[in-house]
Design a protein around this motif. Sequence first.
Motif, PDB file in Angstrom:
ATOM      1  N   HIS A  68       0.832  -1.206   0.000  1.00  0.00           N
ATOM      2  CA  HIS A  68       0.000   0.000   0.000  1.00  0.00           C
ATOM      3  C   HIS A  68       0.863   1.252   0.000  1.00  0.00           C
ATOM      4  O   HIS A  68       0.591   2.216  -0.717  1.00  0.00           O
ATOM      5  N   VAL A  69       1.933   1.224   0.789  1.00  0.00           N
ATOM      6  CA  VAL A  69       2.848   2.361   0.865  1.00  0.00           C
ATOM      7  C   VAL A  69       3.622   2.500  -0.443  1.00  0.00           C
ATOM      8  O   VAL A  69       3.816   3.615  -0.955  1.00  0.00           O
ATOM      9  N   ILE A  70       4.052   1.371  -1.007  1.00  0.00           N
ATOM     10  CA  ILE A  70       4.780   1.414  -2.276  1.00  0.00           C
ATOM     11  C   ILE A  70       3.917   2.037  -3.364  1.00  0.00           C
ATOM     12  O   ILE A  70       4.368   2.908  -4.124  1.00  0.00           O
ATOM     13  N   CYS A  71       2.662   1.623  -3.432  1.00  0.00           N
ATOM     14  CA  CYS A  71       1.759   2.164  -4.464  1.00  0.00           C
ATOM     15  C   CYS A  71       1.552   3.668  -4.286  1.00  0.00           C
ATOM     16  O   CYS A  71       1.616   4.437  -5.253  1.00  0.00           O
ATOM     17  N   SER A  72       1.290   4.101  -3.050  1.00  0.00           N
ATOM     18  CA  SER A  72       1.065   5.534  -2.830  1.00  0.00           C
ATOM     19  C   SER A  72       2.345   6.326  -3.118  1.00  0.00           C
ATOM     20  O   SER A  72       2.291   7.434  -3.671  1.00  0.00           O
ATOM     21  N   TYR A  73       3.501   5.777  -2.766  1.00  0.00           N
ATOM     22  CA  TYR A  73       4.776   6.438  -3.047  1.00  0.00           C
ATOM     23  C   TYR A  73       4.991   6.576  -4.557  1.00  0.00           C
ATOM     24  O   TYR A  73       5.364   7.654  -5.054  1.00  0.00           O
ATOM     25  N   LEU A  74       4.779   5.512  -5.292  1.00  0.00           N
ATOM     26  CA  LEU A  74       5.000   5.539  -6.729  1.00  0.00           C
ATOM     27  C   LEU A  74       4.102   6.558  -7.415  1.00  0.00           C
ATOM     28  O   LEU A  74       4.547   7.304  -8.297  1.00  0.00           O
ATOM     29  N   VAL A  75       2.827   6.597  -7.015  1.00  0.00           N
ATOM     30  CA  VAL A  75       1.909   7.570  -7.607  1.00  0.00           C
ATOM     31  C   VAL A  75       2.362   8.987  -7.261  1.00  0.00           C
ATOM     32  O   VAL A  75       2.399   9.883  -8.116  1.00  0.00           O
ATOM     33  N   GLY A  76       2.709   9.200  -5.987  1.00  0.00           N
ATOM     34  CA  GLY A  76       3.120  10.537  -5.565  1.00  0.00           C
ATOM     35  C   GLY A  76       4.376  11.026  -6.262  1.00  0.00           C
ATOM     36  O   GLY A  76       4.494  12.209  -6.579  1.00  0.00           O
ATOM     37  N   LYS A  77       5.312  10.117  -6.544  1.00  0.00           N
ATOM     38  CA  LYS A  77       6.589  10.537  -7.138  1.00  0.00           C
ATOM     39  C   LYS A  77       6.564  10.595  -8.657  1.00  0.00           C
ATOM     40  O   LYS A  77       7.176  11.491  -9.248  1.00  0.00           O
ATOM     41  N   TYR A  78       5.857   9.649  -9.298  1.00  0.00           N
ATOM     42  CA  TYR A  78       6.059   9.460 -10.723  1.00  0.00           C
ATOM     43  C   TYR A  78       4.906   9.903 -11.619  1.00  0.00           C
ATOM     44  O   TYR A  78       4.993   9.743 -12.833  1.00  0.00           O
ATOM     45  N   THR A  79       3.841  10.456 -11.066  1.00  0.00           N
ATOM     46  CA  THR A  79       2.772  10.949 -11.933  1.00  0.00           C
ATOM     47  C   THR A  79       2.229  12.270 -11.415  1.00  0.00           C
ATOM     48  O   THR A  79       2.134  12.486 -10.207  1.00  0.00           O
TER      49      THR A  79
END
Length: 437
Positions: A68-79
């Motif tokens: 869950h944290v990985i997904c939120s991090y990826l969205v926050g950083k890369y889009t």
Amino acid sequence: MPLVLYCYDGSPSNRAVYMCLKALGLEVIKKPVDLFKGEQLKPEFLKMNPQHTLPTLVDGDLIIWDSHVICSYLVGKYTKDDSLYPKDLQKRALVDQRLHFDSGVLFPRFMSITFPLLVLKCKEIPEKKKASVKEAFAFMEKFLEGGEYLAGASYTIADICCISTVSTIVGGLGISADEYPNVKAWMKRCRENLPGYEELNQPGVDGYKRIVARELACDNMPLVLHCFDGSPPNRAVYLCLKALGLEVTKKTVNLFNGEHLDPDFVKLNPQHTIPTLEDDDFVIWDSHVICSYLVDKYAEDDSLYPKDPQKRAIVDQRLHFDTGVLFPRFMNISYPLLFLKCKEIPEEKQKAVTDAFAIMENFLEGNDYLAGDSYTIADICCIATVSTLVEGLRISVEDFPNIKDWMERCRENLPGYAEVNQPGVDAYKGAADRELD
């Protein structure tokens, strides 16, 4: 610095991250960690992630875990688009609530079944645990009232994380969602609309289902194999069962006593051949088909029978070579010898076998095994026939170095060769020797 993901395909949490990466169009270097071999407990992994959980993401100097944290991090950083994880505080709070519902309700209830089943080798799913999962589905049914997705009209990382868990519960553990029409409709929408669902989630669900089926098969309606040890096709199935780690109830059918012609057996298999497999109320015969069926249903991966159409076609061709060439030429010698009591093997029949060996010699040119660099059910089926021809009927492979080396590799590497193939070869040799000597 490329993204690196330590992962295991069978785990719902890992597949959630795969789908998130797909939705964002991000590439990642995957480093598989085999949970069943305890690779997550190795010192180097513990140093990186002391909680020793998967998935674990490395992004430069940052190391994070929890899907869950990985997904939120990826969205926050890369889009820049926040549709998967809205910046609006109220919308984000709703997504976060659904994410915590997965981590605190859905996934723990899934694991309360999975760990006893796969690690402690419990052979059933208690009704109480099924009921707890259905209670979670009932909560989700309410979440989805009036909405297409868990946090509104479009999918978010909440749906990505929850569908990986729910699809594994429904598709892998067989706990139905039919009583929950909103959940059922949501699952269909996820299948149709989430990027990479079929490519990245479904294979993991299918693999998990096969592992579970293998565990449950031992106590729920065991596999039953009608068989005769001296027969090569029967031993091919034994080798396949061994490679898959499957138990089977063996029912011996004595061909020499005509037991395969008993009315009860003919009713089961009108072709009255062995081996014949019973899997619950499903009955199938022909060793090649039994092996492919067992791998498709129970194997953890497709190495024994690849899903790739071209690789599978090569395996299928070799299987039919055994069915249509090797085994008929074996039977051309075996039947007259053992049933008609002929006392010699005609030269033309020996030549027919060596002609088949010459074809096999070419199959093995540049390959360790019949369909490539690793053994498949093609090797399992063909070695059962070839070992009986060579050791049981004294037909030499000295002129065929590739076959000779392949036979040695099979003896050394096929699980259970010495235990389940060699005794049958030896028994056949004893019967053939009595006729030939």
